[in-house]
Design a protein around this motif. Structure first.
Motif, PDB file in Angstrom:
ATOM      1  N   SER A  22     -55.285 -11.605 -41.004  1.00  0.00           N
ATOM      2  CA  SER A  22     -54.893 -11.036 -42.301  1.00  0.00           C
ATOM      3  C   SER A  22     -55.838  -9.908 -42.731  1.00  0.00           C
ATOM      4  N   LYS A  23     -56.677  -9.440 -41.798  1.00  0.00           N
ATOM      5  CA  LYS A  23     -57.580  -8.306 -42.014  1.00  0.00           C
ATOM      6  C   LYS A  23     -58.709  -8.594 -43.003  1.00  0.00           C
ATOM      7  N   ASP A  24     -59.009  -9.872 -43.211  1.00  0.00           N
ATOM      8  CA  ASP A  24     -60.138 -10.263 -44.057  1.00  0.00           C
ATOM      9  C   ASP A  24     -61.371 -10.389 -43.164  1.00  0.00           C
ATOM     10  N   LEU A  25     -61.985  -9.239 -42.871  1.00  0.00           N
ATOM     11  CA  LEU A  25     -63.115  -9.226 -41.944  1.00  0.00           C
ATOM     12  C   LEU A  25     -64.305 -10.018 -42.473  1.00  0.00           C
ATOM     13  N   ALA A  26     -64.603  -9.865 -43.750  1.00  0.00           N
ATOM     14  CA  ALA A  26     -65.755 -10.574 -44.310  1.00  0.00           C
ATOM     15  C   ALA A  26     -65.534 -12.085 -44.273  1.00  0.00           C
ATOM     16  N   GLY A  27     -64.349 -12.530 -44.632  1.00  0.00           N
ATOM     17  CA  GLY A  27     -64.042 -13.956 -44.599  1.00  0.00           C
ATOM     18  C   GLY A  27     -64.055 -14.498 -43.178  1.00  0.00           C
ATOM     19  N   SER A  28     -63.493 -13.735 -42.265  1.00  0.00           N
ATOM     20  CA  SER A  28     -63.469 -14.143 -40.870  1.00  0.00           C
ATOM     21  C   SER A  28     -64.891 -14.202 -40.314  1.00  0.00           C
ATOM     22  N   PHE A  29     -65.693 -13.199 -40.610  1.00  0.00           N
ATOM     23  CA  PHE A  29     -67.087 -13.167 -40.152  1.00  0.00           C
ATOM     24  C   PHE A  29     -67.840 -14.398 -40.648  1.00  0.00           C
ATOM     25  N   LYS A  30     -67.664 -14.709 -41.900  1.00  0.00           N
ATOM     26  CA  LYS A  30     -68.353 -15.871 -42.492  1.00  0.00           C
ATOM     27  C   LYS A  30     -67.935 -17.165 -41.790  1.00  0.00           C
ATOM     28  N   LEU A  31     -66.646 -17.333 -41.557  1.00  0.00           N
ATOM     29  CA  LEU A  31     -66.158 -18.551 -40.909  1.00  0.00           C
ATOM     30  C   LEU A  31     -66.582 -18.636 -39.443  1.00  0.00           C
ATOM     31  N   PHE A  32     -66.531 -17.512 -38.718  1.00  0.00           N
ATOM     32  CA  PHE A  32     -67.005 -17.532 -37.330  1.00  0.00           C
ATOM     33  C   PHE A  32     -68.498 -17.863 -37.284  1.00  0.00           C
ATOM     34  N   SER A  33     -69.254 -17.292 -38.209  1.00  0.00           N
ATOM     35  CA  SER A  33     -70.693 -17.578 -38.255  1.00  0.00           C
ATOM     36  C   SER A  33     -70.949 -19.048 -38.558  1.00  0.00           C
ATOM     37  N   GLU A  34     -70.188 -19.607 -39.476  1.00  0.00           N
ATOM     38  CA  GLU A  34     -70.307 -21.034 -39.798  1.00  0.00           C
ATOM     39  C   GLU A  34     -69.990 -21.892 -38.570  1.00  0.00           C
ATOM     40  N   PHE A  35     -68.931 -21.526 -37.874  1.00  0.00           N
ATOM     41  CA  PHE A  35     -68.544 -22.256 -36.657  1.00  0.00           C
ATOM     42  C   PHE A  35     -69.662 -22.174 -35.609  1.00  0.00           C
ATOM     43  N   ILE A  36     -70.189 -20.983 -35.394  1.00  0.00           N
ATOM     44  CA  ILE A  36     -71.256 -20.781 -34.411  1.00  0.00           C
ATOM     45  C   ILE A  36     -72.494 -21.583 -34.794  1.00  0.00           C
ATOM     46  N   GLU A  37     -72.890 -21.517 -36.054  1.00  0.00           N
ATOM     47  CA  GLU A  37     -74.080 -22.244 -36.504  1.00  0.00           C
ATOM     48  C   GLU A  37     -73.916 -23.751 -36.328  1.00  0.00           C
ATOM     49  N   SER A  38     -72.731 -24.267 -36.595  1.00  0.00           N
ATOM     50  CA  SER A  38     -72.509 -25.712 -36.446  1.00  0.00           C
ATOM     51  C   SER A  38     -72.641 -26.130 -34.981  1.00  0.00           C
ATOM     52  N   GLN A  39     -72.316 -25.231 -34.074  1.00  0.00           N
ATOM     53  CA  GLN A  39     -72.417 -25.539 -32.652  1.00  0.00           C
ATOM     54  C   GLN A  39     -73.867 -25.482 -32.163  1.00  0.00           C
ATOM     55  N   ARG A  40     -74.684 -24.694 -32.836  1.00  0.00           N
ATOM     56  CA  ARG A  40     -76.099 -24.616 -32.438  1.00  0.00           C
ATOM     57  C   ARG A  40     -76.793 -25.950 -32.644  1.00  0.00           C
ATOM     58  N   SER A  41     -76.430 -26.629 -33.718  1.00  0.00           N
ATOM     59  CA  SER A  41     -77.093 -27.892 -34.012  1.00  0.00           C
ATOM     60  C   SER A  41     -76.525 -29.042 -33.186  1.00  0.00           C
ATOM     61  N   LEU A  42     -75.265 -28.955 -32.854  1.00  0.00           N
ATOM     62  CA  LEU A  42     -74.633 -30.054 -32.127  1.00  0.00           C
ATOM     63  C   LEU A  42     -73.469 -29.510 -31.303  1.00  0.00           C
ATOM     64  N   GLU A  43     -73.791 -28.957 -30.167  1.00  0.00           N
ATOM     65  CA  GLU A  43     -72.764 -28.314 -29.348  1.00  0.00           C
ATOM     66  C   GLU A  43     -71.856 -29.356 -28.702  1.00  0.00           C
ATOM     67  N   ARG A  44     -70.577 -29.128 -28.822  1.00  0.00           N
ATOM     68  CA  ARG A  44     -69.582 -30.029 -28.245  1.00  0.00           C
ATOM     69  C   ARG A  44     -68.862 -29.313 -27.110  1.00  0.00           C
ATOM     70  N   PRO A  45     -68.886 -29.883 -25.913  1.00  0.00           N
ATOM     71  CA  PRO A  45     -68.248 -29.223 -24.757  1.00  0.00           C
ATOM     72  C   PRO A  45     -66.765 -28.930 -24.968  1.00  0.00           C
ATOM     73  N   GLU A  46     -66.102 -29.778 -25.743  1.00  0.00           N
ATOM     74  CA  GLU A  46     -64.662 -29.560 -25.946  1.00  0.00           C
ATOM     75  C   GLU A  46     -64.378 -28.336 -26.822  1.00  0.00           C
ATOM     76  N   LEU A  47     -65.425 -27.747 -27.398  1.00  0.00           N
ATOM     77  CA  LEU A  47     -65.251 -26.551 -28.220  1.00  0.00           C
ATOM     78  C   LEU A  47     -65.856 -25.301 -27.563  1.00  0.00           C
ATOM     79  N   THR A  48     -66.237 -25.399 -26.296  1.00  0.00           N
ATOM     80  CA  THR A  48     -66.901 -24.275 -25.623  1.00  0.00           C
ATOM     81  C   THR A  48     -66.035 -23.026 -25.595  1.00  0.00           C
ATOM     82  N   GLU A  49     -64.775 -23.168 -25.271  1.00  0.00           N
ATOM     83  CA  GLU A  49     -63.879 -22.009 -25.209  1.00  0.00           C
ATOM     84  C   GLU A  49     -63.801 -21.313 -26.564  1.00  0.00           C
ATOM     85  N   GLN A  50     -63.707 -22.098 -27.631  1.00  0.00           N
ATOM     86  CA  GLN A  50     -63.646 -21.527 -28.972  1.00  0.00           C
ATOM     87  C   GLN A  50     -64.980 -20.870 -29.347  1.00  0.00           C
ATOM     88  N   LEU A  51     -66.083 -21.476 -28.910  1.00  0.00           N
ATOM     89  CA  LEU A  51     -67.393 -20.918 -29.218  1.00  0.00           C
ATOM     90  C   LEU A  51     -67.568 -19.551 -28.542  1.00  0.00           C
TER      91      LEU A  51
END
Length: 150
Positions: A22-51
């Protein structure tokens, strides 16, 4: 950690993709960053492709924002996690080219073509890099640029 963590993280990832669509770059950036940060603390192999995709897509947003060095770091992290991720090599090569890092651009575009020989854009861009080098374009001393892998 329960499956609820994976479900929650997948929902975050999908919301980030929807925001980007929907072209919301700031919102998308924030959510991708949140997703990435959550994986740093507890990486799940089933989410590797998404990461891997999250790093690549966040890198693309940074590219659009002309935050090239940070974009290169995201593309590098995507490649570190999946050395066969063709698009990340292409994207990183494009930035290196724009910054005059021709040898690094050549390396990344060549790798993209090794992984996917039919990648027309990578072929055309590699031809341009080689043409510029043949025509005497001096490469930027930043060809010694080190892509931080931390």
């Amino acid at each position: 950690v329960t499956d609820n963590f994976v479900i929650d993280r997948m929902e975050c990832y999908l919301k980030a993709k929807e925001s980007l669509a929907s072209k919301d770059l700031a919102g998308s950036f924030k959510l991708f960053s949140e997703f990435i940060e959550s994986q740093r603390s507890l990486e799940r192999p089933e989410l590797t492709e998404q990461l891997v995709d999250a790093y690549n897509t966040r890198g693309y947003i940074r590219y659009l924002w002309v935050d090239f060095d940070e974009a290169v770091q995201d593309y590098t992290e995507a490649i570190r996690r999946n050395p066969d991720f063709t698009v990340a090599y292409y994207n990183r090569g494009q930035i290196h080219y724009r910054l005059g890092r021709y040898k690094l651009a050549e390396r990344d575009l060549t790798k993209a073509l090794q992984l996917r020989p039919e990648f027309t854009d990578a072929q055309l861009n590699l031809e341009q890099v080689l043409k510029d080098l043949r025509n005497g374009h001096k490469f930027n001393d930043h060809d010694n640029f080190i892509e931080n892998e931390s």
